[in-house]
Design a protein around this motif. Structure first.
Motif, short mmCIF file in Angstrom:
data_model
loop_
_atom_site.label_atom_id
_atom_site.label_comp_id
_atom_site.label_asym_id
_atom_site.label_seq_id
_atom_site.Cartn_x
_atom_site.Cartn_y
_atom_site.Cartn_z
N SER A 235 -0.84 0.43 -5.81
CA SER A 235 -0.46 0.79 -4.44
C SER A 235 -1.40 1.86 -3.88
CB SER A 235 0.98 1.29 -4.44
OG SER A 235 1.39 1.65 -3.14
N ARG B 134 -8.60 -0.02 1.25
CA ARG B 134 -8.44 -0.49 2.63
C ARG B 134 -9.00 0.53 3.61
NH1 ARG B 134 -2.88 0.69 4.53
NH2 ARG B 134 -4.02 2.60 5.08
N ARG C 170 -4.52 1.15 -0.96
CA ARG C 170 -4.57 1.94 0.27
C ARG C 170 -5.93 2.61 0.42
NH1 ARG C 170 -2.42 7.84 0.46
NH2 ARG C 170 -4.25 7.82 -0.89
N HIS D 156 0.83 -1.20 0.00
CA HIS D 156 0.00 0.00 0.00
C HIS D 156 0.87 1.25 0.00
CE1 HIS D 156 -3.35 -2.55 2.10
NE2 HIS D 156 -3.00 -3.02 0.92
#
Length: 490
Positions: free
Chosen positions: A376, A383, A380, A292
Motif C-alpha cells: 500500500s 504513483r 502510493r 494505496h
C-alpha cells in the motif's frame, strides 16, 4: 542488476563457452562459475537450468553440468496448411464465431529485452512480492498431512471460509468456489451465465483479458461507457433494453484501466438495473488488496450487499502476491452456483492442493498484513513519482484521473500523436507501455496508453522510463508533444 537480466547474460556467455567443449565434456563447477562471472549461486543455477531446457547442457546431480550430445537429426517439416480449413469450418454455423485474440493479454505478459523499462507489466515487481513469506508458506504447506492428496472439488473448507469473510455481507463458505486465479474464474463465470452467440455488456474501456475470454466463448461484447464515477447506469439500462443481454461484467473498485471507483449512488443502481433485466452482474474485484496508503475507506464488494444472488463475485490472491500464486475465488448465491461448480469441475477438476495449502498458510501468517501495508505504501509512492514525472515531462498526455488503488495510470494521447507510432518510438527509446486499443471492444475515441508503476524496480526506474517516453514523443512531434494540449472534452 536484476536477477532476470543477470541470468540472461550468464546464459549468453555460457552458450559461447560451450563451443570450447566436446559433446559430453564437463563444464566448470557452479562454484567456479560464481567466482569467474561474479554472480550469485542462484543465478548460476538458473542459467544452467535455462541451457538444460534448451537442450544444450545436461545436469547430473552430484556430478555437475555437461555439454549435451549434438543433435544430428534435422526436424521434419510437415504440411499444416490443412488446419486453415479445419479451424474455420465451424464459423459458417456459429452466430458469433469464436475467436481467440491474446494480443491484449500478451502485451502485459511479454518480457521486453534487457535494459528496457517495463511500463506494460500486470503484476508486482519481484521487489514488491512477498517472496520470503511465500517460500515459508509453501514449506509449511508441504509438511501438512495430506498436502499432496486430492482436495475437495470446491476447494479447501478453511480457504473458502477465509474468502467468505473477506467478502463479508453474510457470504458463507458454502457459496465459494476456489479457482485457479481471477482469469480462470472469469472464464467459468462467462461460460456459465451466457450461452454462445449472445451479448455480454462490458465497461468501455475494460480489461482485454475479459474481452478475450468472452470472444473465445462465442459471446459478443457490447460496450457501456464509463466516466470518472464508473459505469454509467443510464447507458447500462439502455444497453440491456437494446440487446437483451443477461450479463454485465464490471470492476467497481479501481477499474482497469481507468482506475475509477463506482460512485456510492451508482452501486445500488447497477444491481437494481441488472435485477430488473433478469441479468447477472459479474463483479471482478481484482484490485481490493492493491489499495494505496492515502485512499479513504473502501466500499464493500457489491456481492456483500446483494442477498438476491444478482452478483457473481470474482477475486484473487494473484495480483497482490505473485503471478504464480494462481489462487482465486468465485462467490455466488442460488442455483447458479451449481452451474459454476459443474463447469469448473469439467474444465480443471480442482486447484492443486499444495497451492491452496500454501495460500492458506500465507494469509494466516503475521507476514500477510505486513506485506499488504508495505504494498500500500509503495504503490502510493510509485504513483506519486509517476504522476509528478508525467506532469513535468509530458503534460500533453492527458491524465484524467489519479487512482487511489491499483497499479497503473491511464493516459489519453493528443489527437496528433498516433498510438502505434508512439509505442514503436517508445521501444526504440528503451521503454515499453501497454497500448490502449485492446481495452476497447469497439472503435476507441482516441489513442491511449496504460503505464504500470508496479512492475518496475522503483522510483528511479519510473523517472527514467518517463524520460525515455518523452524522448519518444519528441521524436514524433519535434518537441511540440511535450507542451500541454487541449482536448475537446477537457
Amino acid at each position: 542488476m536484476h536477477e532476470r537480466s543477470s541470468v540472461a547474460e550468464l546464459a549468453k556467455s555460457l552458450r559461447v563457452e560451450l563451443n570450447r567443449y566436446s559433446p559430453g565434456g564437463k563444464l566448470p563447477s557452479s562454484r567456479a562459475l560464481v567466482e569467474r562471472y561474479r554472480v550469485s549461486p542462484v543465478t548460476v543455477t538458473r542459467a544452467l537450468a535455462q541451457l538444460a531446457a534448451e537442450g544444450l547442457v545436461v545436469t547430473r546431480p552430484g556430478a555437475g553440468a555437461f555439454r549435451a550430445e549434438s543433435r544430428t537429426a534435422a526436424p521434419v517439416t510437415g504440411d499444416t496448411s490443412w488446419q486453415e480449413v479445419a479451424l474455420s469450418a465451424d464459423t459458417a454455423i456459429e452466430l458469433v464465431p469464436r475467436s481467440v485474440d491474446a494480443s491484449g493479454v500478451l502485451a502485459t505478459l511479454a518480457a521486453p529485452p534487457p535494459g528496457v523499462v517495463e511500463f506494460n507489466g500486470g503484476y508486482l515487481h519481484p521487489s514488491l512480492q512477498p517472496e520470503r513469506a511465500l517460500a515459508a508458506a509453501l514449506a509449511r504447506a508441504g509438511r501438512r498431512p495430506g498436502a499432496w492428496g486430492r482436495p475437495p472439488t470446491d476447494g479447501l473448507p478453511e480457504l473458502r471460509a477465509w474468502f467468505a469473510r473477506e467478502i463479508g455481507g453474510g457470504v458463507t463458505a458454502a457459496e465459494i468456489l476456489i479457482t485457479a486465479g481471477g482469469q480462470s474464474a472469469l472464464t467459468t463465470a462467462l461460460r456459465a451465465l451466457a450461452p454462445p452467440g449472445t451479448p455480454v455488456l462490458v465497461e468501455s474501456p475494460t480489461y482485454p483479458g475479459m474481452l478475450a475470454v468472452a470472444r473465445a466463448s462465442g459471446l459478443r461484447p457490447v460496450p457501456v461507457p464509463t466516466d470518472a464515477d464508473g459505469i454509467r447506469p443510464d447507458l447500462l439500462e439502455a444497453a440491456f433494453r437494446a440487446t437483451g443481454a443477461r450479463v454485465v461484467v464490471c470492476q467497481p473498485l479501481f477499474q482497469n484501466p481507468t482506475g475509477a471507483v463506482l460512485a456510492p449512488e451508482r452501486r445500488r443502481e447497477v444491481v437494481r438495473i441488472a435485477r430488473a433485466a433478469g441479468a447477472f452482474v459479474v463483479e471482478d474485484d481484482f484490485a481490493r488488496r492493491l489499495v494505496h496508503e492515502d485512499a479513504g475507506p473502501l466500499p464493500p464488494p457489491l456481492a456483500a450487499e446483494d442477498p438476491d444472488g444478482v452478483v457473481v463475485h470474482v477475486c484473487s490472491l494473484t495480483k497482490p502476491t505473485s503471478a504464480s500464486l494462481r489462487v482465486g475465488a468465485l462467490a455466488a448465491r442460488g442455483p447458479v452456483l451449481e452451474r459454476l461448480r459443474a463447469i469448473q469441475v469439467v474444465d480443471s477438476f480442482f486447484v492443486p492442493r499444495p497451492l491452496q495449502e500454501a495460500a492458506l498458510e500465507l494469509v494466516g501468517s503475521p507476514a500477510w498484513p505486513r506485506h499488504l501495508r508495505t504494498v500500500s505504501q509503495e504503490l502510493r509512492n510509485r504513483r506519486t513519482v509517476m504522476t509528478g514525472a508525467l506532469a513535468h515531462h509530458l503534460p500533453s498526455l492527458a491524465l484524467r484521473h489519479v487512482p487511489s488503488g491499483g497499479y497503473h495510470l491511464w493516459l489519453r494521447l493528443p489527437d496528433a500523436l498516433p498510438e502505434a507510432a508512439l509505442l514503436a518510438a517508445a521501444l526504440r527509446a528503451g521503454v515499453v507501455a501497454a497500448p490502449g486499443r485492446p481495452y476497447f471492444c469497439a472503435e476507441p475515441p482516441a489513442g491511449h496508453l496504460r503505464l504500470s508503476f508496479a512492475g518496475v524496480d522503483g522510483p528511479t526506474e519510473i523517472a527514467e522510463g518517463v524520460r525515455r517516453l518523452r524522448t519518444a514523443v519528441d521524436e514524433l512531434t519535434g518537441g511540440a508533444g511535450t507542451r500541454r494540449a487541449q482536448h475537446p472534452s477537457d
